[in-house]
Scaffold this motif. Structure first.
Motif, short mmCIF file in Angstrom:
data_model
loop_
_atom_site.label_atom_id
_atom_site.label_comp_id
_atom_site.label_asym_id
_atom_site.label_seq_id
_atom_site.Cartn_x
_atom_site.Cartn_y
_atom_site.Cartn_z
N ARG A 279 -51.13 42.79 -6.17
CA ARG A 279 -50.94 41.77 -7.19
C ARG A 279 -49.53 41.82 -7.78
O ARG A 279 -48.86 40.81 -7.90
CB ARG A 279 -51.99 41.97 -8.29
N THR A 280 -49.11 43.04 -8.14
CA THR A 280 -47.79 43.17 -8.77
C THR A 280 -46.75 43.38 -7.69
O THR A 280 -46.85 44.32 -6.92
CB THR A 280 -47.79 44.38 -9.74
N PRO A 281 -45.75 42.49 -7.61
CA PRO A 281 -44.73 42.63 -6.56
C PRO A 281 -44.05 44.00 -6.60
O PRO A 281 -43.74 44.53 -7.66
CB PRO A 281 -43.73 41.52 -6.91
N LYS A 282 -43.89 44.57 -5.42
CA LYS A 282 -43.26 45.88 -5.29
C LYS A 282 -42.63 45.93 -3.90
O LYS A 282 -43.24 45.50 -2.93
CB LYS A 282 -44.35 46.96 -5.43
N LYS A 283 -41.43 46.44 -3.83
CA LYS A 283 -40.68 46.42 -2.57
C LYS A 283 -41.48 46.96 -1.38
O LYS A 283 -41.53 46.37 -0.31
CB LYS A 283 -39.38 47.24 -2.75
N ASP A 284 -42.17 48.10 -1.62
CA ASP A 284 -42.95 48.73 -0.54
C ASP A 284 -43.96 47.76 0.07
O ASP A 284 -44.18 47.74 1.27
CB ASP A 284 -43.73 49.94 -1.07
N TYR A 285 -44.59 46.98 -0.80
CA TYR A 285 -45.63 46.06 -0.31
C TYR A 285 -45.01 44.84 0.36
O TYR A 285 -45.52 44.34 1.35
CB TYR A 285 -46.53 45.60 -1.47
N GLU A 286 -43.91 44.38 -0.21
CA GLU A 286 -43.29 43.16 0.31
C GLU A 286 -42.75 43.36 1.73
O GLU A 286 -42.72 42.44 2.53
CB GLU A 286 -42.17 42.70 -0.63
N THR A 287 -42.32 44.60 2.04
CA THR A 287 -41.78 44.85 3.37
C THR A 287 -42.85 45.34 4.35
O THR A 287 -42.59 45.48 5.53
CB THR A 287 -40.65 45.91 3.29
N ASN A 288 -44.05 45.60 3.83
CA ASN A 288 -45.15 46.06 4.68
C ASN A 288 -45.93 44.84 5.15
O ASN A 288 -46.57 44.15 4.37
CB ASN A 288 -46.04 47.01 3.87
N HIS A 289 -45.89 44.58 6.45
CA HIS A 289 -46.52 43.36 6.97
C HIS A 289 -48.05 43.41 6.97
O HIS A 289 -48.71 42.44 7.31
CB HIS A 289 -45.99 43.04 8.37
N GLN A 290 -48.58 44.57 6.59
CA GLN A 290 -50.05 44.68 6.49
C GLN A 290 -50.53 44.23 5.10
O GLN A 290 -51.72 44.15 4.85
CB GLN A 290 -50.52 46.13 6.70
N PHE A 291 -49.57 44.00 4.20
CA PHE A 291 -49.93 43.67 2.81
C PHE A 291 -49.66 42.21 2.48
O PHE A 291 -48.65 41.65 2.88
CB PHE A 291 -49.16 44.57 1.83
N PHE A 292 -50.58 41.62 1.73
CA PHE A 292 -50.46 40.22 1.31
C PHE A 292 -50.47 40.15 -0.21
O PHE A 292 -51.28 40.82 -0.85
CB PHE A 292 -51.65 39.39 1.83
N HIS A 293 -49.60 39.32 -0.75
CA HIS A 293 -49.63 39.12 -2.20
C HIS A 293 -50.84 38.25 -2.55
O HIS A 293 -51.08 37.23 -1.92
CB HIS A 293 -48.35 38.44 -2.69
N TYR A 294 -51.61 38.70 -3.54
CA TYR A 294 -52.82 37.95 -3.92
C TYR A 294 -53.10 38.12 -5.41
O TYR A 294 -53.26 39.24 -5.89
CB TYR A 294 -54.01 38.43 -3.09
N ASN A 295 -53.13 37.01 -6.12
CA ASN A 295 -53.48 37.02 -7.53
C ASN A 295 -54.83 36.31 -7.65
O ASN A 295 -54.94 35.12 -7.40
CB ASN A 295 -52.40 36.27 -8.33
N VAL A 296 -55.84 37.07 -8.02
CA VAL A 296 -57.21 36.54 -8.02
C VAL A 296 -57.37 35.31 -8.92
O VAL A 296 -58.20 34.44 -8.66
CB VAL A 296 -58.24 37.65 -8.39
N GLU A 297 -56.55 35.21 -9.98
CA GLU A 297 -56.67 34.08 -10.89
C GLU A 297 -56.01 32.80 -10.35
O GLU A 297 -56.35 31.70 -10.77
CB GLU A 297 -56.05 34.41 -12.26
N GLU A 298 -55.07 32.98 -9.42
CA GLU A 298 -54.29 31.81 -8.98
C GLU A 298 -54.43 31.47 -7.50
O GLU A 298 -54.30 30.32 -7.11
CB GLU A 298 -52.79 32.07 -9.27
N ASP A 299 -54.67 32.47 -6.67
CA ASP A 299 -54.64 32.24 -5.22
C ASP A 299 -56.03 32.12 -4.61
O ASP A 299 -57.00 32.65 -5.15
CB ASP A 299 -53.90 33.41 -4.52
N ASP A 300 -56.08 31.44 -3.48
CA ASP A 300 -57.34 31.29 -2.76
C ASP A 300 -57.47 32.42 -1.75
O ASP A 300 -56.63 32.58 -0.86
CB ASP A 300 -57.38 29.92 -2.06
N VAL A 301 -58.53 33.19 -1.87
CA VAL A 301 -58.74 34.34 -0.99
C VAL A 301 -58.92 33.90 0.47
O VAL A 301 -58.66 34.65 1.39
CB VAL A 301 -59.93 35.19 -1.49
N TYR A 302 -59.35 32.65 0.66
CA TYR A 302 -59.67 32.17 2.00
C TYR A 302 -58.45 32.23 2.93
O TYR A 302 -58.58 32.55 4.11
CB TYR A 302 -60.24 30.75 1.94
#
Length: 280
Positions: A42-65
């Motif tokens: 949920r919280t942007p972080k360099k490690d996650y942004e460069t890891n292609h296994q990770f997706f940014h997802y905010n449960v209040e705003e984004d569609d999990v589908y």
């Protein structure tokens, strides 16, 4: 790469919702070497942004589908946190996906689904009832999941989880540093869990294709005040002020024990073993 890893990785594609959180991340680290494992943060972080296994997802705003479509998981592990209403809607979408694709969901629930019962520990088939908003929310999701085909669901009810970097221990350290009192609940009888053991248990549930309701906590019960004092003694030699919080004059239980879905001996743990692990 070892052969075993290859066999397992072909077996499942796993999506951990809430993989940047404390428990979600511990699960990701445990499963990552063995399966094709994806996670959301949920919280942007360099490690996650460069890891292609990770997706940014905010449960209040984004569609999990969209994430489900991108990962095409065979197992979804829900360790989400955030707005309860948004989480409930997200789980409705996850349910639809599970039905449509025949995949499986492992949902991390809580001992709080029993917090209205205080006279005894709770077992897997006991009726859930909660007075807390949090417990009520977990029950709502549990009930919607229990409508799925049995083999497609594992509900994991957890007591308090501890680990070297767990939020509870970080809070204690912060209180000690700021010379604030550490809160204890003298009348609360509970069981506890270690993050490392929990992730091994989840790995076992996946490998053995287990389903149903699991109560994953220490095999013994402890008083909250005594256990917290033991943990604090491991953190510091200083004399600490404890603030006693009485919610009732009688002992009350908030403990989840297994009666039916017991895991093998090597995957069980006692509160003493948890303290020994924290001391390392």
């Amino acid at each position: 790469m070892k052969k075993i890893k290859k066999v397992e990785s072909q077996k499942h594609r796993i999506l951990i919702l809430g993989a940047s959180g404390y428990i979600g991340n511990a699960i990701y680290k445990e499963l990552g070497p063995y399966f094709r494992t994806f996670g959301t943060y949920r919280t942007p972080k360099k490690d996650y942004e460069t890891n292609h296994q990770f997706f940014h997802y905010n449960v209040e705003e984004d569609d999990v589908y969209e994430i489900l479509e991108a990962c095409k998981p065979t197992i979804i592990i829900s360790a989400l946190r955030g707005d309860f209403n948004a989480q409930f809607i997200a789980h409705q979408h996850i349910l639809e996906y599970v039905v449509a694709t025949n995949c499986k969901i492992i949902f991390l629930s809580s001992a709080n689904v029993f917090d209205a019962y205080s006279k005894f520990p709770s077992y897997e088939l006991d009726k859930t009832l909660s007075h807390s908003v949090y417990g009520h929310f977990k029950i709502k999701i549990e009930n919607s999941l229990l409508r799925l085909a049995k083999k497609q669901v594992a509900i994991i009810r957890l007591p308090m989880v501890f680990g070297a970097s767990s939020p509870r221990i970080s809070e204690m350290k912060a209180s000690i540093l700021e010379t604030n009192a550490v809160e204890i609940f003298p009348n609360l009888i509970m069981n506890v869990m270690l993050d490392k053991k929990l992730t091994q248990q989840i790995h076992y549930i996946i490998n053995r294709n287990k389903h149903g309701v699991f109560h994953l906590g220490s095999t013994d019960l402890v008083h909250h005040d005594e256990f917290v004092k033991d943990v604090v003694a491991l953190i510091t030699d200083k004399k600490i002020v404890f603030k006693q919080v009485f919610t009732t004059n009688e002992d009350r239980y908030l403990a989840v024990l297994p009666k039916f879905n017991k895991l093998p001996k090597h995957l069980q743990i006692t509160s003493q073993e948890i303290l020994e692990e924290l001391e390392k």
